[in-house]
Write an enzyme that holds these catalytic residues in place. Structure first.
Site, PDB file in Angstrom:
ATOM      1  N   MET A  40     -29.006  16.561  35.995  1.00 10.50           N
ATOM      2  CA  MET A  40     -27.849  17.149  35.351  1.00 10.50           C
ATOM      3  C   MET A  40     -28.047  17.110  33.847  1.00 10.50           C
ATOM      4  SD  MET A  40     -23.995  16.502  36.178  1.00 10.50           S
ATOM      5  CE  MET A  40     -22.703  17.235  35.277  1.00 10.50           C
ATOM      6  N   HIS A  41     -27.906  18.263  33.239  1.00 12.03           N
ATOM      7  CA  HIS A  41     -28.029  18.322  31.793  1.00 12.03           C
ATOM      8  C   HIS A  41     -26.747  17.727  31.194  1.00 12.03           C
ATOM      9  CE1 HIS A  41     -28.736  20.995  28.013  1.00 12.03           C
ATOM     10  NE2 HIS A  41     -28.984  19.730  27.794  1.00 12.03           N
ATOM     11  N   GLU A 179     -31.898  28.000  41.591  1.00 12.47           N
ATOM     12  CA  GLU A 179     -30.747  28.290  40.716  1.00 12.47           C
ATOM     13  C   GLU A 179     -30.954  29.500  39.801  1.00 12.47           C
ATOM     14  OE1 GLU A 179     -30.688  25.473  42.205  1.00 12.47           O
ATOM     15  OE2 GLU A 179     -28.578  24.941  42.348  1.00 12.47           O
ATOM     16  N   TYR A 181     -33.600  30.261  37.919  1.00 12.26           N
ATOM     17  CA  TYR A 181     -34.480  30.082  36.758  1.00 12.26           C
ATOM     18  C   TYR A 181     -35.837  30.746  37.035  1.00 12.26           C
ATOM     19  CZ  TYR A 181     -30.982  26.724  35.091  1.00 12.26           C
ATOM     20  OH  TYR A 181     -29.807  26.136  34.657  1.00 12.26           O
ATOM     21  N   ARG A 229     -37.955  21.808  43.831  1.00  7.85           N
ATOM     22  CA  ARG A 229     -36.605  22.262  44.195  1.00  7.85           C
ATOM     23  C   ARG A 229     -36.679  23.723  44.612  1.00  7.85           C
ATOM     24  NH1 ARG A 229     -31.324  20.866  40.889  1.00  7.85           N
ATOM     25  NH2 ARG A 229     -29.778  21.740  42.313  1.00  7.85           N
ATOM     26  N   HIS A 267     -27.318  30.907  39.223  1.00  5.44           N
ATOM     27  CA  HIS A 267     -26.150  30.705  38.350  1.00  5.44           C
ATOM     28  C   HIS A 267     -25.309  31.972  38.234  1.00  5.44           C
ATOM     29  CE1 HIS A 267     -26.932  26.633  37.477  1.00  5.44           C
ATOM     30  NE2 HIS A 267     -28.019  26.840  36.760  1.00  5.44           N
ATOM     31  N   ALA A 269     -24.587  33.903  40.699  1.00  6.77           N
ATOM     32  CA  ALA A 269     -23.941  34.185  41.992  1.00  6.77           C
ATOM     33  C   ALA A 269     -22.425  34.170  41.827  1.00  6.77           C
ATOM     34  CB  ALA A 269     -24.366  33.148  43.023  1.00  6.77           C
ATOM     35  N   GLN A 354     -14.310  19.412  35.109  1.00  8.80           N
ATOM     36  CA  GLN A 354     -13.616  19.491  33.820  1.00  8.80           C
ATOM     37  C   GLN A 354     -14.313  18.744  32.682  1.00  8.80           C
ATOM     38  OE1 GLN A 354      -9.357  19.180  35.556  1.00  8.80           O
ATOM     39  NE2 GLN A 354      -9.151  19.211  33.359  1.00  8.80           N
ATOM     40  N   GLY A 667       1.224  12.398  28.838  1.00 10.18           N
ATOM     41  CA  GLY A 667       2.132  13.511  28.613  1.00 10.18           C
ATOM     42  C   GLY A 667       3.361  13.109  27.833  1.00 10.18           C
ATOM     43  N   LEU A 674      -1.545  19.059  28.468  1.00  5.58           N
ATOM     44  CA  LEU A 674      -1.804  17.784  29.122  1.00  5.58           C
ATOM     45  C   LEU A 674      -2.686  18.031  30.341  1.00  5.58           C
ATOM     46  CD1 LEU A 674      -1.232  14.791  29.783  1.00  5.58           C
ATOM     47  CD2 LEU A 674       0.534  15.641  31.306  1.00  5.58           C
TER      48      LEU A 674
HETATM   49  P1  NAP Z   1       0.297  25.492  30.243  1.00  7.75           P
HETATM   50  O1  NAP Z   1      -1.137  25.661  30.540  1.00  7.75           O
HETATM   51  O2  NAP Z   1       0.692  25.105  28.869  1.00  7.75           O
HETATM   52  O3  NAP Z   1       1.025  26.855  30.629  1.00  7.75           O
HETATM   53  C1  NAP Z   1       2.384  27.044  30.464  1.00  7.75           C
HETATM   54  C2  NAP Z   1       2.715  28.499  30.750  1.00  7.75           C
HETATM   55  O4  NAP Z   1       4.092  28.661  30.563  1.00  7.75           O
HETATM   56  C3  NAP Z   1       2.017  29.457  29.853  1.00  7.75           C
HETATM   57  O5  NAP Z   1       1.523  30.504  30.660  1.00  7.75           O
HETATM   58  C4  NAP Z   1       3.098  29.958  28.902  1.00  7.75           C
HETATM   59  O6  NAP Z   1       2.754  31.304  28.748  1.00  7.75           O
HETATM   60  C5  NAP Z   1       4.377  29.719  29.672  1.00  7.75           C
HETATM   61  N1  NAP Z   1       5.489  29.262  28.848  1.00  7.75           N
HETATM   62  C6  NAP Z   1       5.488  28.291  27.922  1.00  7.75           C
HETATM   63  N2  NAP Z   1       6.714  28.131  27.400  1.00  7.75           N
HETATM   64  C7  NAP Z   1       7.513  29.020  28.016  1.00  7.75           C
HETATM   65  C8  NAP Z   1       8.892  29.340  27.910  1.00  7.75           C
HETATM   66  N3  NAP Z   1       9.673  28.698  27.054  1.00  7.75           N
HETATM   67  N4  NAP Z   1       9.374  30.308  28.683  1.00  7.75           N
HETATM   68  C9  NAP Z   1       8.581  30.960  29.549  1.00  7.75           C
HETATM   69  N5  NAP Z   1       7.262  30.719  29.693  1.00  7.75           N
HETATM   70  C10 NAP Z   1       6.741  29.741  28.934  1.00  7.75           C
HETATM   71  O7  NAP Z   1       0.958  24.428  31.185  1.00  7.75           O
HETATM   72  P2  NAP Z   1       0.809  24.209  32.743  1.00  7.75           P
HETATM   73  O8  NAP Z   1       0.420  25.426  33.477  1.00  7.75           O
HETATM   74  O9  NAP Z   1       2.068  23.540  33.117  1.00  7.75           O
HETATM   75  O10 NAP Z   1      -0.366  23.195  32.860  1.00  7.75           O
HETATM   76  C11 NAP Z   1      -0.269  21.882  32.290  1.00  7.75           C
HETATM   77  C12 NAP Z   1      -1.646  21.345  31.986  1.00  7.75           C
HETATM   78  O11 NAP Z   1      -2.376  21.105  33.159  1.00  7.75           O
HETATM   79  C13 NAP Z   1      -2.461  22.308  31.145  1.00  7.75           C
HETATM   80  O12 NAP Z   1      -3.174  21.595  30.186  1.00  7.75           O
HETATM   81  C14 NAP Z   1      -3.396  22.900  32.123  1.00  7.75           C
HETATM   82  O13 NAP Z   1      -4.609  23.298  31.521  1.00  7.75           O
HETATM   83  C15 NAP Z   1      -3.606  21.760  33.098  1.00  7.75           C
HETATM   84  N6  NAP Z   1      -3.962  22.307  34.417  1.00  7.75           N
HETATM   85  C16 NAP Z   1      -5.143  22.929  34.560  1.00  7.75           C
HETATM   86  C17 NAP Z   1      -5.458  23.509  35.774  1.00  7.75           C
HETATM   87  C18 NAP Z   1      -6.749  24.228  35.963  1.00  7.75           C
HETATM   88  O14 NAP Z   1      -7.554  24.304  35.036  1.00  7.75           O
HETATM   89  N7  NAP Z   1      -7.008  24.781  37.107  1.00  7.75           N
HETATM   90  C19 NAP Z   1      -4.587  23.433  36.829  1.00  7.75           C
HETATM   91  C20 NAP Z   1      -3.374  22.801  36.640  1.00  7.75           C
HETATM   92  C21 NAP Z   1      -3.062  22.246  35.430  1.00  7.75           C
HETATM   93  P3  NAP Z   1       3.517  32.325  27.844  1.00  7.75           P
HETATM   94  O15 NAP Z   1       4.014  31.528  26.678  1.00  7.75           O
HETATM   95  O16 NAP Z   1       2.527  33.366  27.478  1.00  7.75           O
HETATM   96  O17 NAP Z   1       4.588  32.873  28.703  1.00  7.75           O
HETATM   97 FE1  SF4 Z   2     -17.475  16.097  36.805  1.00  9.20          FE
HETATM   98 FE2  SF4 Z   2     -14.962  15.936  37.684  1.00  9.20          FE
HETATM   99 FE3  SF4 Z   2     -16.973  14.911  39.132  1.00  9.20          FE
HETATM  100 FE4  SF4 Z   2     -16.267  13.737  36.909  1.00  9.20          FE
HETATM  101  S1  SF4 Z   2     -14.996  13.966  38.722  1.00  9.20           S
HETATM  102  S2  SF4 Z   2     -18.351  14.205  37.549  1.00  9.20           S
HETATM  103  S3  SF4 Z   2     -15.693  15.478  35.641  1.00  9.20           S
HETATM  104  S4  SF4 Z   2     -16.687  17.045  38.631  1.00  9.20           S
END
Ligand code: NAP
Ligand code: SF4
Length: 690
Positions: A40-41, A179, A181, A229, A267, A269, A354, A667, A674
């Site tokens: 893993m790099h 992969e 390469y 590999r 990569h 794919a 992540q 949070g 968060l």
């Molecule tokens: P978020 O990423 O900050 O998204 C909040 C969403 O709500 C945005 O789309 C925003 O878009 C909208 N929003 C904000 N204030 C608003 C308001 N007053 N009225 C209406 N819409 C509003 O927060 P989250 O989805 O709750 O996620 C929380 C954290 O968990 C984030 O850091 C996220 O990256 C992480 N998380 C990541 C993943 C993943 O990567 N798969 C999955 C779950 C959670 P607009 O302002 O454009 O409407």
């Molecule tokens: Fe990577 Fe998530 Fe596994 Fe940690 S738990 S090694 S961040 S995939």
């Protein structure tokens, strides 16, 4: 095959994982168990004190019991560099620094092999080369077509790097042939349109891997480990067929490979290979094909993250060894804990990507969401605290639990309060999203650590500021988390509106036509959750292969099923529209290595996305919006609010009013963006500073 059968010593009989802890005799070397830390790099070399960091990183994994460590890839020459500052090993002047690593790993009782990786047309450098001028869809730079002289020089470069590795004290090398390469590019018509001795017929396409393997073996001798590999399934059009894969494995075996490691997918794919969506051990079928083709040992790889899964793969006879890269970030002591029957104390990799791949892809250095020490070992060298403190932590979500555990590990007496009847906070919700059930392993690990460390866990307790102050803790940590934001929209109190919390905890009956307000990580998760097959079906290999069009028989080139699922086949019984106020494409903030998976899935399921929406009101008809100056109604039986969070700070504010000093984390400190990665990292670092 060498090493089989070889149950040796009384330990093999005692271990709960007898196949995993059976030594493997390779003739010139015996591996004490079947656990290989995969390549893993990490990009650790780009930080300060790189040699110290890299050495420490590998030494901890060697001490932790991995039988063989394979380093991140080193290019054999300048043309093969993945990016301008990527690692290269092509000069005797570099031997001393490699010796620093290999000596330390050996002193720690480990074995280490150097991976040789020529990036081919994936190289993000000027002057990338490949079998042809056909560019990869993930690299805008078209490669230069290698001449015969280039090819012969490159083969010699592989051999020279292998010889340098031997001189530098490595136990072996791994030749990266998968992969997508360089080597993989030569084997597949997708990237190889040559009509000379290096393209066209299968024999010609396999000439490069075979000649590299021969040249390396000639240079390093018989008593030096060479792992090759091989791509066990390319997952791209124009990839290899099953017969061709088998032929390649046999060719590199005949050319002198000691072990074949399983590669999966190029990569470029468009099928996930290591994301959470991929069921555990989903690619073992492809390892088995390699194993049945050759007599040398075969390593199975990808989404094998617990000793139970690894043991099952070996017990079925799908492979002889198991490669785990990310699981070794999550827990360097994986092997020792499994060997000692402490499997329930393993900090399991949850395949989130992540803190590892997503950081690497954004030019940062790898760490681990569940183990912030990974890759940062030297930053956690603080001496033991001068005195044992009494520490009170309020809130057992990711930030609070991480802080409580790390503080207890450092010898403090910790009391952990949680208002709910269980620890985990928002992870208890996230775990309901298909794929994210991996969080269960983290929750189980935390519960076990709390027990082992003797943390005083008070579930169902919500102490107020006075009660906390009365306890006389030396340190008070407030990790009270977040509350879902309730946006100020006319009609937000309508009975069809639900917060994402009510949806994920199952307390709200969701209708057939759904509008999701907010398209952050949680909005995407909700859209996925509402259109997915039930979790237990989604986690099955058959469902995964059918959803992504994977042909386990690899009858067609690349192993892509002739007719993958068409759009709209996902969940016809529910229609989902996602909305956000921002203009432009949704999901920009999703993980680099996983966001595309979600986007493809939701497109297949015909989830509609509306950006640039101004919310006017919610009523019986649905959500009234203005988009681009035009008024529209988005029909909806249910409106799920995913509009981010607000910090829950009432306890902290009350403590401040009382004059009681407290630390605020997670949070509760900063709700925006968060995620568990930041929360766990912050909690752990605070514990080291107490
Ligand atoms: P978020 O990423 O900050 O998204 C909040 C969403 O709500 C945005 O789309 C925003 O878009 C909208 N929003 C904000 N204030 C608003 C308001 N007053 N009225 C209406 N819409 C509003 O927060 P989250 O989805 O709750 O996620 C929380 C954290 O968990 C984030 O850091 C996220 O990256 C992480 N998380 C990541 C993943 C993943 O990567 N798969 C999955 C779950 C959670 P607009 O302002 O454009 O409407
Ligand atoms: Fe990577 Fe998530 Fe596994 Fe940690 S738990 S090694 S961040 S995939």
């Amino acid at each position: 095959m060498l090493g089989d059968p070889a149950p040796a010593g009384c330990f093999a009989r005692m271990s709960p994982y007898p196949h995993l802890f059976r030594p493997l005799d390779l003739g010139f070397m015996t591996l004490p168990n079947r656990i290989v830390m995969g390549s893993m790099h990490t990009r650790l070399e780009t930080l300060d004190r790189p040699l110290e960091r890299v050495t420490r990183f590998y030494v901890e994994r060697a001490r932790g019991g991995a039988s063989l460590i394979i380093t991140g890839g080193f290019s054999p020459n300048e043309e093969g560099l993945m990016e301008p500052d990527a690692p290269i090993f092509n000069s005797p002047g570099q031997i001393a620094e490699h010796r620093h690593v290999t000596d330390a790993v050996r002193a720690a009782g480990g074995r280490i092999a150097l991976q040789i990786l020529h990036a081919g047309r994936y190289a993000k450098i000027d002057g990338a080369v490949g079998p042809s001028t056909i560019a990869s869809p993930i690299n805008p730079n078209a490669p230069r077509r290698m001449s015969e002289a280039d090819i012969l020089r490159t083969i010699a470069d592989y051999a020279a790097t292998a010889a340098l590795a031997r001189e530098a004290g490595y136990d072996g090398v791994e030749i990266m042939g998968s992969e997508g390469y360089l080597i993989n590019e030569f084997t597949a018509p997708r990237a190889n349109d040559r009509s000379d001795a290096w393209g066209g017929s299968l024999e010609n396409r396999l000439r490069l891997p075979t000649e590299i393997m021969r040249a390396v073996r000639r240079r390093v001798g018989r008593d030096f480990l060479v792992v090759f590999r091989v791509s066990s399934i390319d997952l791209v059009e124009g990839g290899l067929t099953a017969e061709e894969i088998v032929a390649e494995a046999r060719a590199v075996e005949a050319a002198g490979a000691d072990i074949i490691n399983q590669g999966i997918g190029w990569h470029e794919a468009r099928v996930p290979t290591i994301a959470q969506k991929v069921p555990r051990a989903a690619w073992a079928f492809a390892a088995r094909r390699l194993k049945e083709a050759v007599r040398i040992p075969v390593i199975a790889s990808n989404r094998i993250n617990t000793p139970e899964v690894a043991e099952a793969v070996l017990a079925r006879g799908d492979a002889d060894l198991i490669s785990m890269a990310r699981p070794m970030l999550a827990d360097p002591e994986f092997a020792n804990k499994a060997r000692d029957g402490r499997g329930d104390e393993i900090n399991v990799c949850i395949a989130c990507n992540q803190a590892c791949l997503d950081l690497i892809f954004s030019k940062r250095t790898a760490s681990c969401l569940v183990n912030p020490r990974a890759g940062r070992e030297i930053e956690f060298d603080a001496p033991p605290p001068p005195r044992r403190k009494r520490v009170g932590v309020v809130g057992a979500g990711p930030a609070g639990v991480a802080c409580a555990i790390a503080a207890a590990e450092r010898g403090h007496a910790v009391t952990l309060y949680e208002a709910q009847a269980r620890i985990g906070g928002q992870l208890n919700l996230a775990r309901n999203v298909p794929g994210k059930e991996e969080f269960d392993a983290t929750l189980a690990y935390w519960r076990r650590r709390i027990e082992v460390l003797g943390i005083d866990l008070r579930l169902g307790h919500k102490p107020d500021a006075k009660a906390l102050a009365a306890q006389g803790f030396d340190e008070v940590i407030v990790a009270t988390g977040v509350m879902p934001r309730v946006p100020d929209i006319d009609g937000i109190g309508h009975g069809k509106c639900a917060s994402y919390v009510e949806v994920l905890d199952g307390s709200f009956q969701v209708g057939a036509v759904v509008a999701v307000l907010g398209a952050g990580g949680i909005g995407f998760d909700i859209a996925e959750y509402l259109t997915s097959a039930p979790q237990e079906i989604a986690a099955s290999e058959e469902h995964f292969r059918s959803e992504w069009g994977v042909d386990a028989g690899v009858a067609a080139r690349g192993g892509l099923a002739p007719s993958p699922r068409k759009r709209g086949e996902g969940n016809p019984q529910r229609r989902v529209v996602m909305l956000q106020r921002k203009p432009g494409r949704m999901g920009r903030g999703l993980g680099v290595s996983t966001g595309w998976v979600l986007r493809i899935l939701l497109a297949k399921r015909e989830v509609t996305q509306v950006s640039g929406a101004a919310y006017r009101r919610i009523d019986d008809a649905g959500v009234h919006v203005t988009v681009g100056g035009e008024e529209r109604v988005i029909p909806a039986d249910t409106v799920v609010i995913c509009a981010g969070q607000e910090p829950e700070r009432s306890l902290y504010d009350a403590l401040v009013t009382l004059g009681t000093k407290a630390h605020l984390i997670g949070g509760a400190e900063h709700a925006a963006e968060l995620d568990a990665m930041r929360a766990i990292d912050q909690g752990t670092r605070l514990a080291y500073a107490l």
